[in-house]
Design a protein around this motif. Sequence first.
Motif, PDB file in Angstrom:
ATOM      1  N   GLN A 187      29.263  43.983  35.578  1.00  0.00           N
ATOM      2  CA  GLN A 187      30.409  43.948  36.485  1.00  0.00           C
ATOM      3  C   GLN A 187      30.190  42.928  37.600  1.00  0.00           C
ATOM      4  N   ARG A 218      31.046  37.495  39.835  1.00  0.00           N
ATOM      5  CA  ARG A 218      30.488  36.230  40.301  1.00  0.00           C
ATOM      6  C   ARG A 218      30.994  35.072  39.445  1.00  0.00           C
ATOM      7  N   ALA A 219      31.116  35.318  38.127  1.00  0.00           N
ATOM      8  CA  ALA A 219      31.596  34.257  37.238  1.00  0.00           C
ATOM      9  C   ALA A 219      33.027  33.861  37.592  1.00  0.00           C
ATOM     10  N   LEU A 220      33.795  34.801  38.145  1.00  0.00           N
ATOM     11  CA  LEU A 220      35.171  34.493  38.548  1.00  0.00           C
ATOM     12  C   LEU A 220      35.214  33.828  39.919  1.00  0.00           C
ATOM     13  N   GLY A 221      34.066  33.698  40.560  1.00  0.00           N
ATOM     14  CA  GLY A 221      34.022  32.996  41.840  1.00  0.00           C
ATOM     15  C   GLY A 221      34.002  33.910  43.055  1.00  0.00           C
ATOM     16  N   HIS A 222      33.906  35.257  42.853  1.00  0.00           N
ATOM     17  CA  HIS A 222      33.822  36.152  44.006  1.00  0.00           C
ATOM     18  C   HIS A 222      32.497  35.935  44.732  1.00  0.00           C
ATOM     19  N   SER A 279      32.632  39.945  48.491  1.00  0.00           N
ATOM     20  CA  SER A 279      33.916  40.194  47.832  1.00  0.00           C
ATOM     21  C   SER A 279      33.723  40.976  46.536  1.00  0.00           C
ATOM     22  N   PHE A 339      35.543  44.591  46.044  1.00  0.00           N
ATOM     23  CA  PHE A 339      36.657  44.803  45.123  1.00  0.00           C
ATOM     24  C   PHE A 339      36.229  45.305  43.750  1.00  0.00           C
ATOM     25  N   GLN A 346      34.019  51.299  42.042  1.00  0.00           N
ATOM     26  CA  GLN A 346      33.463  52.010  40.887  1.00  0.00           C
ATOM     27  C   GLN A 346      32.308  52.912  41.287  1.00  0.00           C
ATOM     28  N   ASN A 390      30.579  29.617  44.723  1.00  0.00           N
ATOM     29  CA  ASN A 390      31.682  30.498  44.324  1.00  0.00           C
ATOM     30  C   ASN A 390      32.901  29.684  43.921  1.00  0.00           C
ATOM     31  N   ARG A 391      33.159  28.603  44.702  1.00  0.00           N
ATOM     32  CA  ARG A 391      34.322  27.780  44.400  1.00  0.00           C
ATOM     33  C   ARG A 391      34.150  27.104  43.028  1.00  0.00           C
ATOM     34  N   ARG A 399      32.256  28.143  40.545  1.00  0.00           N
ATOM     35  CA  ARG A 399      32.315  29.142  39.479  1.00  0.00           C
ATOM     36  C   ARG A 399      33.752  29.511  39.146  1.00  0.00           C
ATOM     37  N   SER A 400      34.599  29.556  40.196  1.00  0.00           N
ATOM     38  CA  SER A 400      35.988  29.943  39.936  1.00  0.00           C
ATOM     39  C   SER A 400      36.680  28.875  39.085  1.00  0.00           C
ATOM     40  N   LEU A 418      35.302  43.904  31.626  1.00  0.00           N
ATOM     41  CA  LEU A 418      36.524  44.146  32.396  1.00  0.00           C
ATOM     42  C   LEU A 418      36.196  45.135  33.506  1.00  0.00           C
ATOM     43  N   PHE A 419      36.978  45.104  34.585  1.00  0.00           N
ATOM     44  CA  PHE A 419      36.753  46.049  35.676  1.00  0.00           C
ATOM     45  C   PHE A 419      37.448  47.361  35.324  1.00  0.00           C
ATOM     46  N   MET A 442      43.700  40.204  40.288  1.00  0.00           N
ATOM     47  CA  MET A 442      42.890  40.483  41.477  1.00  0.00           C
ATOM     48  C   MET A 442      42.144  39.246  41.981  1.00  0.00           C
ATOM     49  N   SER A 443      41.426  38.557  41.096  1.00  0.00           N
ATOM     50  CA  SER A 443      40.598  37.449  41.571  1.00  0.00           C
ATOM     51  C   SER A 443      41.412  36.254  42.095  1.00  0.00           C
ATOM     52  N   ARG A 464      42.098  37.408  45.593  1.00  0.00           N
ATOM     53  CA  ARG A 464      40.967  37.613  46.499  1.00  0.00           C
ATOM     54  C   ARG A 464      40.086  36.376  46.633  1.00  0.00           C
ATOM     55  N   VAL A 465      40.028  35.556  45.586  1.00  0.00           N
ATOM     56  CA  VAL A 465      39.155  34.384  45.646  1.00  0.00           C
ATOM     57  C   VAL A 465      39.941  33.142  46.053  1.00  0.00           C
ATOM     58  N   ARG A 506      42.006  36.982  32.059  1.00  0.00           N
ATOM     59  CA  ARG A 506      41.449  37.070  33.409  1.00  0.00           C
ATOM     60  C   ARG A 506      40.753  35.767  33.796  1.00  0.00           C
ATOM     61  N   ALA A 507      40.000  35.197  32.843  1.00  0.00           N
ATOM     62  CA  ALA A 507      39.315  33.936  33.130  1.00  0.00           C
ATOM     63  C   ALA A 507      40.326  32.803  33.285  1.00  0.00           C
ATOM     64  N   MET A 516      42.247  31.878  36.705  1.00  0.00           N
ATOM     65  CA  MET A 516      41.697  31.023  37.752  1.00  0.00           C
ATOM     66  C   MET A 516      41.999  29.551  37.482  1.00  0.00           C
TER      67      MET A 516
END
Lengths: 235, 252, 254
Positions: A131, A136-140, A144, A148, A153, C86-87, C89-90, C101-102, C113-114, C117-118, C162-163, C166
């Motif tokens: 998770q 982190r892979a999404l850039g959080h 963050s 989130f 969880q 982070n930038r 990676r996004s 998945l969350f 969400m991302s 938030r990102v 989801r990926a 971004m």
Amino acid sequence: MSNFDLSEILGNPEYVAMLLLGIKMTFVVAIGSWTLAMTLALLLLGLRYAPGPVGNAFVTAYVSYHRNVPTLVQLLLWYFGIFTLMPDPVTFWLNDHNAEAIFAVIGLGLCQAAYFSEDLRSGMRAVSPGQMEAARALGHSYVSAMRFVMVPQGSRNALPALINHSVSLFKNSSLAVAIGVAELTYAVKEIENLSFRTFESYLLVTVLYLVFSLMIMALGAYVARRADPVRSGRA
Amino acid sequence: MISDIIAIIRDYWLLLLIGQYPNGPLGGLAATLLLSILAIAFAFPVSIALALARLSNSPFLNWPVTALVYFTRGVPLLMLILWGYFLVPLVTGANVPSFLTMLVTLVVYQGAFLSEVVRGGIVALGHGQMEASRALGHSYLGAMRYVILPQALYNVIPSIISVFVATIKDTTLGYVINVPDLTFAASQINNQLLTQPFQVFFILAAVYYVICWSLSRVAIVTERRITRKRAGTASQATAKSLKLAALTDQPS
Amino acid sequence: MNTIAPSKNSPMIALTGVHKSYGNYEVLKGIDAEVARGEVVVICGPSGSGKSTLIRTVNRLEEIGSGSISCDGNNIHQPMPAKELNRLRSRIGFVFQSFNLFPHLSAIDNIAMSPMRVKGLQRDVAYAKATKLLERVGLADKANAFPAQLSGGQQQRVAIARALAMEPPVMLFDEPTSALDPEMVGEVLSVMKGLAADGMTMMCVTHEMGFARDVADRVWFIDQGQIVESARPEDFFSRPQTQRAQRFLSELRH
């Protein structure tokens, strides 16, 4: 033993007033120490995750003490021990403000914080490491991702244990009688002494404790169901 | 401060250790440990019986035990001790020492508590073991006796040690009916000295800490050993054992 | 900062002398390779060959020992503030074998969400886009379902959406179908084929050789931490140059 007669107690306004006062004090102690415990637990959890070994070592020692010394002994140490070491102005102020109840809240709250913080920590540890990676892979950022993804969880994982421990905290509020807090157990002993109706007064207070505990369990089950997205019906 | 503490230990160590014995009942640390050991020794078989009853399909077995479990979970131990103090002499018709009253109360309380632990251990095993034993021709109780319980009880040994630690901490509540345990000895000392309550209760806390901490370590080490032994066989049991830990690890 | 203006001709991903070790064990023994813009590269090789490690170094889920990796003109493994990483990676889409998945968020919340938030996207914009992406992966009707209510194939399609949310110029896939039941592999692969057809740059670790044959522009065969062969799929499958690749392919056919 004379015949069973609850009205001997419930029909006597003096006893009823004692009971109500006991209920009120039980809730003051329980809610006060719960709030203190949860606040401290979050601080302890933060310390656990803080960089460097000092915070972690402190929390380990804190948890170890509060879990391995009986709660009653902790209360006795606070009220009969630490209280007497405090400077006079503090002692006077506390005596004017129901020192017994304050120390019950402090003692129970500090003790329970150890359990709550460990519940939260196991909840966080039960979140799969994938998770954090996905976030982190999404850039959080770390914060963050925590806010989130991990904390929502982790806290949900911790709920069953938190509910269990909230019930035991409520039950443990009865220990406050040992340092003279006029809560429910104190009330039952008083009423028994005055009325000689042991069975009736015990029964009444036992039922009260049971009902309140079951209410906390039911509330907990409700919160847990609401927190479970799949079963809450939001889906 | 430290010299006070050393002086108290030097003057009162025997009282802390065995109470007034042999001039009075056995007390102090010895009574605390004896009470805890006896309580867990009796509560253990009781808990197995209760767990089997709660797992049975018969409402006559299942319901009363479920009620007992919720009762002990919902009512403070302190109240149960008061009940014991009131009821045990009524039932036996004799004046019973408070030690015995406390023992009976603890057996009921921890028996109910432990039964949930044992039940959890049985449920965590899953259906497969029972089905396999029945397929081999074992009766229900035979399967329990020879297949299910040996595994379930082995797996919950760490939880049983935790309940033992909880029992030691619970014995302190005996003060409401004047059980002559370690806490009782400490308050006697406090009443004699009057001026050093912090020092006395500090010693008390330290003694409990050393005992409970050591036993908790034993529980953790045992848990690790058991997890290593069954790694591979029962991965589905881990989620359930997480819940179990929350159940046994109670403040008291 | 640190950004060389990416030209049309510069590679999307460039790996130069990438080494990585776990203690004494060297997982990557000097990787030099490039992925062009719009190219689809399939990475295959025996288990333990280092292919998963390699793809995870591209968005720095794994650190490297030496060498450098650039993606879209950015040097990924140079020291940089966490914010900058982070930038970056996004801007690199990553799809996991185990979906990740969350579980506390519904499908559409997972996707929206991302970006909010990102990247700070407005809520309505993020959700409008998420809805489009769900349609694109064929799950418009599952917007409010939670991961636990979706099949493996559906979860992985949500993870791809989801990926994509971004808007990354490149997508990395780490064995995206290995955790799936056989009957669900196809639905995920067809989403990936659609992406390739739209011109997405893709790097994909997979054992699905049919996918490699149909979609890949190039196949990298990795063994013992090195790229042993890099060839067009038709060449790789019909005329593998090395014994190791021949053995790998023959074992795969059995």
